[in-house]
Design a protein around this motif. Sequence first.
Motif, PDB file in Angstrom:
ATOM      1  N   ILE A 108       1.474  -3.632  13.147  1.00 12.44           N
ATOM      2  CA  ILE A 108       1.975  -3.545  11.772  1.00 12.44           C
ATOM      3  C   ILE A 108       2.714  -4.824  11.407  1.00 12.44           C
ATOM      4  O   ILE A 108       3.623  -5.257  12.119  1.00 12.44           O
ATOM      5  N   LYS A 109       2.314  -5.426  10.285  1.00 16.23           N
ATOM      6  CA  LYS A 109       2.874  -6.719   9.888  1.00 16.23           C
ATOM      7  C   LYS A 109       4.009  -6.610   8.883  1.00 16.23           C
ATOM      8  O   LYS A 109       4.819  -7.533   8.750  1.00 16.23           O
ATOM      9  N   GLY A 110       4.053  -5.531   8.121  1.00 10.44           N
ATOM     10  CA  GLY A 110       5.047  -5.420   7.068  1.00 10.44           C
ATOM     11  C   GLY A 110       6.037  -4.303   7.318  1.00 10.44           C
ATOM     12  O   GLY A 110       6.080  -3.703   8.396  1.00 10.44           O
ATOM     13  N   ALA A 111       6.836  -4.031   6.306  1.00  8.19           N
ATOM     14  CA  ALA A 111       7.818  -2.956   6.379  1.00  8.19           C
ATOM     15  C   ALA A 111       7.142  -1.611   6.100  1.00  8.19           C
ATOM     16  O   ALA A 111       6.070  -1.552   5.491  1.00  8.19           O
ATOM     17  N   VAL A 112       7.785  -0.550   6.548  1.00  5.57           N
ATOM     18  CA  VAL A 112       7.235   0.804   6.387  1.00  5.57           C
ATOM     19  C   VAL A 112       8.313   1.719   5.813  1.00  5.57           C
ATOM     20  O   VAL A 112       9.461   1.705   6.268  1.00  5.57           O
ATOM     21  N   LEU A 113       7.928   2.509   4.827  1.00  9.30           N
ATOM     22  CA  LEU A 113       8.814   3.512   4.241  1.00  9.30           C
ATOM     23  C   LEU A 113       8.082   4.846   4.220  1.00  9.30           C
ATOM     24  O   LEU A 113       6.982   4.945   3.676  1.00  9.30           O
ATOM     25  N   VAL A 114       8.682   5.861   4.818  1.00  9.24           N
ATOM     26  CA  VAL A 114       8.125   7.207   4.807  1.00  9.24           C
ATOM     27  C   VAL A 114       9.033   8.099   3.975  1.00  9.24           C
ATOM     28  O   VAL A 114      10.248   8.180   4.226  1.00  9.24           O
ATOM     29  N   GLY A 143       4.254  -4.293   2.629  1.00 10.65           N
ATOM     30  CA  GLY A 143       4.931  -3.018   2.860  1.00 10.65           C
ATOM     31  C   GLY A 143       3.984  -1.860   2.657  1.00 10.65           C
ATOM     32  O   GLY A 143       2.991  -1.964   1.929  1.00 10.65           O
ATOM     33  N   THR A 144       4.298  -0.744   3.308  1.00 11.06           N
ATOM     34  CA  THR A 144       3.483   0.463   3.243  1.00 11.06           C
ATOM     35  C   THR A 144       4.383   1.662   3.026  1.00 11.06           C
ATOM     36  O   THR A 144       5.414   1.797   3.701  1.00 11.06           O
ATOM     37  N   VAL A 145       3.984   2.544   2.103  1.00 10.77           N
ATOM     38  CA  VAL A 145       4.769   3.743   1.810  1.00 10.77           C
ATOM     39  C   VAL A 145       3.887   4.976   1.951  1.00 10.77           C
ATOM     40  O   VAL A 145       2.799   5.048   1.376  1.00 10.77           O
ATOM     41  N   ALA A 184       0.843  -1.196   0.000  1.00 13.42           N
ATOM     42  CA  ALA A 184       0.000   0.000   0.000  1.00 13.42           C
ATOM     43  C   ALA A 184       0.873   1.238   0.000  1.00 13.42           C
ATOM     44  O   ALA A 184       1.979   1.241   0.543  1.00 13.42           O
ATOM     45  N   CYS A 185       0.350   2.290  -0.615  1.00 15.85           N
ATOM     46  CA  CYS A 185       1.028   3.577  -0.578  1.00 15.85           C
ATOM     47  C   CYS A 185      -0.026   4.667  -0.615  1.00 15.85           C
ATOM     48  O   CYS A 185      -1.199   4.408  -0.910  1.00 15.85           O
ATOM     49  N   GLY A 186       0.388   5.887  -0.317  1.00 17.82           N
ATOM     50  CA  GLY A 186      -0.552   6.983  -0.382  1.00 17.82           C
ATOM     51  C   GLY A 186       0.162   8.313  -0.460  1.00 17.82           C
ATOM     52  O   GLY A 186       1.328   8.437  -0.055  1.00 17.82           O
ATOM     53  N   PHE A 187      -0.565   9.293  -0.986  1.00 16.89           N
ATOM     54  CA  PHE A 187      -0.023  10.616  -1.243  1.00 16.89           C
ATOM     55  C   PHE A 187      -0.770  11.643  -0.387  1.00 16.89           C
ATOM     56  O   PHE A 187      -1.998  11.709  -0.426  1.00 16.89           O
ATOM     57  N   CYS A 188      -0.030  12.458   0.373  1.00 24.05           N
ATOM     58  CA  CYS A 188      -0.647  13.463   1.251  1.00 24.05           C
ATOM     59  C   CYS A 188      -1.611  12.771   2.214  1.00 24.05           C
ATOM     60  O   CYS A 188      -1.189  11.903   2.959  1.00 24.05           O
ATOM     61  N   PHE A 189      -2.908  13.119   2.187  1.00 22.13           N
ATOM     62  CA  PHE A 189      -3.864  12.423   3.038  1.00 22.13           C
ATOM     63  C   PHE A 189      -3.798  10.919   2.805  1.00 22.13           C
ATOM     64  O   PHE A 189      -3.972  10.113   3.735  1.00 22.13           O
ATOM     65  N   GLY A 190      -3.551  10.530   1.561  1.00 23.51           N
ATOM     66  CA  GLY A 190      -3.441   9.107   1.251  1.00 23.51           C
ATOM     67  C   GLY A 190      -2.306   8.427   2.000  1.00 23.51           C
ATOM     68  O   GLY A 190      -2.401   7.243   2.336  1.00 23.51           O
ATOM     69  N   GLY A 191      -1.232   9.169   2.263  1.00 25.86           N
ATOM     70  CA  GLY A 191      -0.139   8.609   3.060  1.00 25.86           C
ATOM     71  C   GLY A 191      -0.587   8.314   4.479  1.00 25.86           C
ATOM     72  O   GLY A 191      -0.249   7.283   5.066  1.00 25.86           O
TER      73      GLY A 191
END
Length: 255
Positions: free
Chosen positions: A176-182, A158-160, A136-143
Amino acid sequence: MSQSWNAAAIAEKLGIAAADLAIETIIHTIDGVDYENVLLFNKARPPVSGVLAVPNYFGIRQQALEIAATTVGAEHAIFVADVYGKTVRPTNGDEAMAVIVALKKDRPELQKRMNAALEAFRGQQKVKIAAGKFGACGFCFGGTAALELARSGADVRGTVSLHGALDTPTPDGSKIKGAVLVLHGVQDPSVPRDQVNAFIDEMSAAKLDWQLVNYGQAGHSFTDPDANNPGFFYHRQTARRASAALKNFFGELFA
């Protein structure tokens, strides 16, 4: 509120021929309300991995599809998620802000909508996503929304978050089960340094596989070509670097 999309523009962002682009409208229902998502994938080389992408506060629109295509690329199926409901399509900043403020105040509802979108993505038969290859990923509010999906304990690899807010009323990353990238723009006025530090503490306490990339010349909205306000502006170099970081992140996780 179905509409026609400019497939040629989306295909160009993906780097594929327009004839190879599949655009599918996917509707799912929560509590009697229909949500209208858009599935994008390369028919010529059907992907086996998928990324759920949440747009900025304007929600589903042509630009959201193009930004998702540019950033995520054709390697994965892209499920551009509707978390507003198909009759809610903001036409200006005030309308958009009203929608996201309500959802940010009700994180359980936001998590519910995000999990429903993920399940709708998992149920698609036109793409054969392998087990364990959803992200999953998201932009602005989507993040923010993508991070709430991860915090809910959703089964994503993973989530970005791209220029998204990092705060949450319940800062507990233990589910949280996966990796996270901010991917964060340092000049973003909506995400102050103490919010970044609180996020670092949350991720560290949960002992997750997480990364935080700070882009020094970027603010909020750095992937949005139309953004042009102090602190909220497009930054081409950062957008390209962020796309490369996201692709490398999912490439590693889905290998």
